[in-house]
Scaffold this motif. Structure first.
Motif, PDB file in Angstrom:
ATOM      1  N   TYR A 178       0.817  -1.181  -0.052  1.00  0.00           N
ATOM      2  CA  TYR A 178       0.111  -0.296   0.121  1.00  0.00           C
ATOM      3  C   TYR A 178       0.884   1.415   0.129  1.00  0.00           C
ATOM      4  N   ASN A 179       1.800   1.356   0.803  1.00  0.00           N
ATOM      5  CA  ASN A 179       2.808   2.386   1.048  1.00  0.00           C
ATOM      6  C   ASN A 179       3.543   2.576  -0.374  1.00  0.00           C
ATOM      7  N   THR A 180       3.884   1.621  -1.095  1.00  0.00           N
ATOM      8  CA  THR A 180       4.327   1.536  -2.531  1.00  0.00           C
ATOM      9  C   THR A 180       3.638   2.571  -3.351  1.00  0.00           C
ATOM     10  N   ALA A 181       2.385   2.241  -3.448  1.00  0.00           N
ATOM     11  CA  ALA A 181       1.251   2.853  -4.296  1.00  0.00           C
ATOM     12  C   ALA A 181       1.216   4.298  -3.781  1.00  0.00           C
ATOM     13  N   VAL A 182       1.213   4.597  -2.716  1.00  0.00           N
ATOM     14  CA  VAL A 182       1.172   5.897  -2.091  1.00  0.00           C
ATOM     15  C   VAL A 182       2.278   6.607  -2.627  1.00  0.00           C
ATOM     16  N   ASN A 183       3.433   6.228  -2.413  1.00  0.00           N
ATOM     17  CA  ASN A 183       4.726   7.008  -2.849  1.00  0.00           C
ATOM     18  C   ASN A 183       4.728   7.190  -4.463  1.00  0.00           C
ATOM     19  N   LEU A 184       4.064   6.189  -5.142  1.00  0.00           N
ATOM     20  CA  LEU A 184       4.031   6.275  -6.803  1.00  0.00           C
ATOM     21  C   LEU A 184       3.508   7.300  -7.164  1.00  0.00           C
ATOM     22  N   PHE A 185       2.320   7.349  -6.298  1.00  0.00           N
ATOM     23  CA  PHE A 185       1.452   8.365  -6.960  1.00  0.00           C
ATOM     24  C   PHE A 185       1.500   9.828  -6.070  1.00  0.00           C
ATOM     25  N   GLY A 186       2.465   9.944  -5.641  1.00  0.00           N
ATOM     26  CA  GLY A 186       3.181  11.471  -5.136  1.00  0.00           C
ATOM     27  C   GLY A 186       2.463  11.811  -3.838  1.00  0.00           C
ATOM     28  N   LEU A 187       1.985  10.921  -3.266  1.00  0.00           N
ATOM     29  CA  LEU A 187       1.488  10.989  -1.657  1.00  0.00           C
ATOM     30  C   LEU A 187       2.709  11.048  -0.655  1.00  0.00           C
ATOM     31  N   GLU A 188       2.446  11.456   0.452  1.00  0.00           N
ATOM     32  CA  GLU A 188       3.596  11.459   1.697  1.00  0.00           C
ATOM     33  C   GLU A 188       3.808   9.975   1.875  1.00  0.00           C
ATOM     34  N   ASP A 189       5.191   9.743   2.162  1.00  0.00           N
ATOM     35  CA  ASP A 189       5.613   8.325   2.520  1.00  0.00           C
ATOM     36  C   ASP A 189       5.340   8.034   4.095  1.00  0.00           C
ATOM     37  N   TYR A 190       4.513   7.195   4.217  1.00  0.00           N
ATOM     38  CA  TYR A 190       4.135   6.867   5.587  1.00  0.00           C
ATOM     39  C   TYR A 190       5.164   6.445   6.689  1.00  0.00           C
ATOM     40  N   PHE A 191       6.229   5.853   6.129  1.00  0.00           N
ATOM     41  CA  PHE A 191       7.351   5.184   6.982  1.00  0.00           C
ATOM     42  C   PHE A 191       8.623   5.779   7.096  1.00  0.00           C
ATOM     43  N   ASP A 192       9.384   5.778   8.091  1.00  0.00           N
ATOM     44  CA  ASP A 192      10.852   5.827   8.166  1.00  0.00           C
ATOM     45  C   ASP A 192      11.524   4.645   8.089  1.00  0.00           C
ATOM     46  N   TYR A 193      12.989   4.814   7.772  1.00  0.00           N
ATOM     47  CA  TYR A 193      13.702   3.623   7.479  1.00  0.00           C
ATOM     48  C   TYR A 193      15.040   3.712   7.845  1.00  0.00           C
ATOM     49  N   SER A 210      -3.814   7.860   6.029  1.00  0.00           N
ATOM     50  CA  SER A 210      -2.911   7.933   4.949  1.00  0.00           C
ATOM     51  C   SER A 210      -3.516   8.518   3.480  1.00  0.00           C
ATOM     52  N   GLY A 211      -3.176   9.770   3.288  1.00  0.00           N
ATOM     53  CA  GLY A 211      -3.920  10.262   2.196  1.00  0.00           C
ATOM     54  C   GLY A 211      -5.565  10.336   2.569  1.00  0.00           C
ATOM     55  N   ALA A 212      -6.287  10.124   1.746  1.00  0.00           N
ATOM     56  CA  ALA A 212      -7.703  10.024   1.938  1.00  0.00           C
ATOM     57  C   ALA A 212      -8.290   8.642   2.609  1.00  0.00           C
ATOM     58  N   PHE A 213      -7.268   7.747   2.678  1.00  0.00           N
ATOM     59  CA  PHE A 213      -7.729   6.419   3.082  1.00  0.00           C
ATOM     60  C   PHE A 213      -7.655   6.158   4.510  1.00  0.00           C
ATOM     61  N   SER A 214      -8.621   5.864   5.191  1.00  0.00           N
ATOM     62  CA  SER A 214      -9.103   5.755   6.651  1.00  0.00           C
ATOM     63  C   SER A 214      -9.564   4.327   7.059  1.00  0.00           C
ATOM     64  N   PRO A 215      -8.925   3.089   7.184  1.00  0.00           N
ATOM     65  CA  PRO A 215      -9.379   2.022   7.666  1.00  0.00           C
ATOM     66  C   PRO A 215      -9.697   2.053   9.118  1.00  0.00           C
ATOM     67  N   PHE A 216     -10.284   0.900   9.708  1.00  0.00           N
ATOM     68  CA  PHE A 216     -10.644   0.769  10.968  1.00  0.00           C
ATOM     69  C   PHE A 216      -9.317   0.602  11.612  1.00  0.00           C
ATOM     70  N   GLY A 217      -9.066   1.146  12.699  1.00  0.00           N
ATOM     71  CA  GLY A 217      -8.027   1.015  13.510  1.00  0.00           C
ATOM     72  C   GLY A 217      -6.864   2.133  13.489  1.00  0.00           C
ATOM     73  N   VAL A 218      -7.282   3.383  12.961  1.00  0.00           N
ATOM     74  CA  VAL A 218      -6.449   4.443  12.667  1.00  0.00           C
ATOM     75  C   VAL A 218      -7.137   5.818  13.052  1.00  0.00           C
ATOM     76  N   PHE A 219      -6.430   6.769  13.466  1.00  0.00           N
ATOM     77  CA  PHE A 219      -6.919   8.020  13.770  1.00  0.00           C
ATOM     78  C   PHE A 219      -7.387   9.024  12.785  1.00  0.00           C
ATOM     79  N   ARG A 220      -8.781   8.877  12.223  1.00  0.00           N
ATOM     80  CA  ARG A 220      -8.932   9.357  11.206  1.00  0.00           C
ATOM     81  C   ARG A 220      -8.728  10.962  10.903  1.00  0.00           C
ATOM     82  N   THR A 221      -8.937  11.868  11.976  1.00  0.00           N
ATOM     83  CA  THR A 221      -8.797  12.967  12.031  1.00  0.00           C
ATOM     84  C   THR A 221      -7.318  13.537  11.899  1.00  0.00           C
TER      85      THR A 221
END
Length: 815
Positions: free
Chosen positions: A532-547, A697-708
């Motif tokens: 999922y994070n790969t798709a987010v990065n490819l489409f120009g959204l903020e990288d969710y992880f640190d490495y 992450s972006g506009a995606f907000s699954p159960f188990g995350v803070f949506r705001t």
């Protein structure tokens, strides 16, 4: 007398059915004397026995009379019953014409309570008395299932079986013979009677929904009964009573019952589920009816003579529409032995339906049975015309703009099947007296078997292009290898290991030794997988992880304990950690987003021991289904014991639980889903071991995350959060009468969350960068519209501790 003559005489006595156990096969049509129209599903019974059958939809019947002379009783509600004496000289063709009864309706007397309610109150009272006498039964059954598409019959499946029922242990069925059209695999038992409903039960299960039966002790609270007509049978009045639900929400039935006067017994029902019995996505339409007849056995115990089920299903997904599936099933049940002693072996196996491999009969023997319900002309034709190439996939080819994906897969399967059929049949070497060792089998070599490509994209590695390889070396022993090149850091990642498995069934033990030199995320997310994070990065959204870079050796031993649905893992890790820098801001859309820098970590050698305990179901992200389970992870690192550069102990736990709240009888009741996550630590916990709370992450907000809260997660040495959702499903729209949304499985979910992270002030001041953390509790609440277009949901969420609002989307809670 010679020995040979004696043997012949004995065999003649044993097998000469014409003298000792004479049988007689009869068949014919049951007709209305006034109109000459056939009477479908008439009750035909050998008088003085519990043996009989029913006519088919065209009024045709066949019956194998086991001993003659015998009297056959033919009954149909609203007609005079007729008795036929059958002797050895009687013709096989026995057409029966029944005269309609003329019943004078009594004068209507106005009462405060509808007569239908009074009658059903007595039916329920008497049922509670005789049902207590019923402990077990054994019976013989014949079942036929027919499936059709828009144009013709697709398949037919038939079986004869023995039915067993125990009041405490439930139903069992042993298949004695079966046949089906040529396009059905012979090992499949599609037609069986054990899963069919008995409408005298208090709760009648219909496709996973516990529907309140019309003779339930509390049926008068859930149903409106009205007397709508009267007929007769055997000089007794039969009351026709309409059935309608009182509640919009409780699963009930709609239709009509027929009750025999004086006995106050339900002898026939014609019912369908109410609107409160709802099928989930992707079922767009579901229409079904149930018809059943009853007769009295062994001291007025009323049991089913048959059950007839018919209807159709329409399955549709965005971009894929399947032809309407029409189904029809009929079962005839006879030869009841009430309160019989059942074999204990029946209930040693949890399987409800089993095959008697010793007595299973061939198709031809089933066809010759005279007491099966005759096939209609259309069904006879289907047996002759349907061959093995007329597969279900072909019969139900979907349409729609992405239906080609399904057709492509089906076409591939059919091509392979056709090639297998066209391949010349080779004689078995053993059949020729050879052991086959001199004729090795030709195997198709798959050069890519075991290989799996890897593709990852992020701001540190840029493109991670590689491959994984897995191969079984021996039974229970597997080798895995991996290698990849990272275009951003211009370095290779590689690894490999061995895994050894032993044990029986699900109670397995695994020992694993692994080496890996690769990029790793600084924190683990239960909600956002790497793809999922790969798709987010490819489409120009903020990288969710640190490495960071991790070169590690791990040894793990794990044990599955299926009795308590748990999994225990002990591990040792020897890791060398080093920091990585950002290498790219690129994306395939050219948005030129400037990604944040990758923060440094605390470098060094980390050696640790760990214990992980998992209970119940493994957590699956994105909340498609409800789950019950827990996970506890403990890790300890010590310079004194393990020569590690780090000294800490961390404990992380997650508990996820689903609780049914309202409308528990439904296939999909109202439910409350909870997820509690927490973690704590002692000592100097390195940055790359901090716990996190996930955010959108972006506009995606699954159960188990803070949506705001968004962009990337909140970190800390300690953390705690509670996420909850109450799924009202389609109930609000059912109450409002918006059937379009109900039909399309659109529902409402109320959700909320609260939590925070903790980090010591001394640690916070000494960090070379600003850590993303929550220094106070965050609260939010919202409402979701669930099931839009089948797969998705829209979340409207309001932060309580600030002015923040969020509108996002997620994967629908389908189940």
């Amino acid at each position: 007398m010679s020995r040979t003559c004696l043997v012949v005489a004995i065999l003649t006595c044993l097998f000469s059915t014409s003298t000792v156990f004479p049988e007689k096969m009869i068949h014919g049509t049951i007709q209305n004397a006034d109109t000459n129209e056939p009477l479908p599903y008439a009750n035909i019974q050998v008088k003085g026995t519990y043996y009989g059958t029913i006519s088919n939809a065209d009024g045709q019947y066949s019956l194998n009379i086991r001993e003659v002379p015998a009297t056959v009783l033919v009954r149909y509600i609203g007609f005079h019953s007729k008795e036929i004496v059958i002797t050895g000289d009687s013709p096989e063709q026995q057409d029966v014409v029944l005269q309609p009864t003329v019943l004078e309706m009594p004068a209507v007397i106005v009462r405060a309570e509808d007569p239908g309610v009074t009658i059903m109150r007595e039916v329920i009272r008497r049922k509670q008395i005789w049902r207590k006498q019923l402990r077990t039964y054994q019976a013989q059954a014949y079942t036929r299932l027919r499936l059709e598409n828009d144009t013709s019959i697709v398949f037919i499946s038939e079986s004869t079986s023995e039915l067993f029922w125990d009041v405490d242990q439930g139903q069992r069925e042993v298949i004695k013979s079966k046949r089906e059209t040529a396009n059905i695999r012979s090992q499949h038992i599609l037609a069986n009677a054990s899963y069919l409903p008995n409408f005298y039960d208090d709760d009648v299960e219909i496709q996973g929904t516990r529907v309140i039966g019309p003779t339930h002790p509390n049926a008068l609270q859930h149903y409106t009964f009205k007397l709508v007509g009267q007929r007769s049978r055997d000089n007794k009045i039969v009351f026709d009573i309409s059935v309608a639900p009182k509640s919009k929400l409780q699963p009930t039935f709609v239709g009509q019952l027929s009750v025999l006067d004086e006995e106050y017994a339900m002898i026939e029902c014609d019912l369908k589920p109410s609107d409160a019995v709802i099928m989930p996505f992707p079922i767009k339409e579901w229409n079904v009816f149930h018809e059943q007849q009853f007769s009295d056995f062994a001291q007025a115990v009323w049991l089913p003579l048959d059950v007839r089920i018919g209807g159709d299903i329409l399955i549709s997904l965005p971009g894929i529409h399947f032809p309407r599936i029409t189904y029809n099933q009929v079962s005839r049940i006879s030869d009841y032995d009430v309160n019989a002693v059942l074999p204990d072996s029946l209930y040693k196996d949890k399987k409800i339906v089993t095959i008697d491999s010793i007595s299973i009969r061939s198709d031809s023997l089933l066809i010759s049975r005279a007491d099966m319900i005759p096939l209609t002309a259309q069904e006879n034709s289907a047996y002759k015309t349907i061959d093995s190439t007329m597969t279900l996939e072909k019969a139900f080819q979907p349409k729609g703009f992405i239906a080609w994906l399904v057709r492509l897969r089906v076409g591939t399967d059919n091509d392979e099947a056709k090639a297998a059929q066209e391949e010349p049949q080779q004689k078995s070497p053993k059949a020729e007296g050879s052991d086959g060792q001199n004729e090795p089998k030709k195997k198709r070599v798959n050069l890519f078997r075991g290989f799996k490509p890897q593709f990852v994209y992020n701001r540190v590695d840029e493109y991670h292009l590689g491959v994984k390889y897995r191969r079984s070396l021996a039974k229970g022993l597997a080798l895995n290898l991996s290698g990849a090149y990272k275009t951003g850091s211009k370095r290779w990642a590689y690894g490999g290991g061995l895994t050894c498995l032993w044990g029986k069934g699900r109670a397995t033990t695994a020992l694993s030794l692994q080496y890996q030199s690769n990029t790793e995320t600084c924190y683990h997310s239960d909600n956002y997988p790497i793809f999922y994070n790969t798709a987010v990065n490819l489409f120009g959204l903020e990288d969710y992880f640190d490495y960071y870079w991790n070169e590690r050796v791990t040894v793990k031993i794990s044990k599955a304990v299926p009795q308590i649905r748990s999994h225990l893992t002990l591990g040792f890790a020897d890791e060398i950690h080093s920091s990585l820098g950002k290498n790219t801001d690129g994306d395939i859309l050219g948005r030129k987003l400037i990604q944040r820098s990758n923060p440094p970590i605390e470098e060094g050698r980390l050696r640790s021991v760990s214990l992980q305990v998992e209970l119940g179901e493994e957590w699956a992200p994105w909340g498609i289904v409800g789950q019950r389970g827990a996970k506890l992870t403990i890790e300890h690192s010590s310079p004194e014991l393990l020569s590690s550069d780090f000294s800490f102990t961390s404990v992380n736990a997650a508990i996820y639980w689903r609780q049914v709240t309202y409308l528990k009888r439904r296939l999909l009741p109202n439910v409350l889903d909870l997820r509690l996550v927490a973690g704590t630590s002692s000592g100097q916990l390195p940055l790359q071991r901090y716990g996190i709370l996930d955010v959108h992450s972006g506009a995606f907000s699954p159960f188990g995350v803070f949506r705001t809260l968004g962009v990337y997660p909140y970190e800390g040495e300690k953390h705690a959060a509670l996420f909850w959702e109450h799924n009202f499903r389609t109930v609000p729209f059912e109450l409002l009468g918006i059937r379009y949304l109900v039909k399309n499985s659109v529902g409402l979910i109320l959700h909320g969350a609260s939590g925070r992270t903790w980090i010591a002030e001394s640690r916070l001041k000494n960090l070379p960068f600003r850590l993303h953390h929550l220094d106070s509790f965050h609260y939010e609440i919202g409402l979701s519209v669930n099931g839009l277009f089948g797969f998705s949901r829209i979340d409207f969420t309001k932060a309580i501790d600030n002015r923040g609002w969020f509108v996002g989307f997620g994967i629908a809670r389908i189940f």
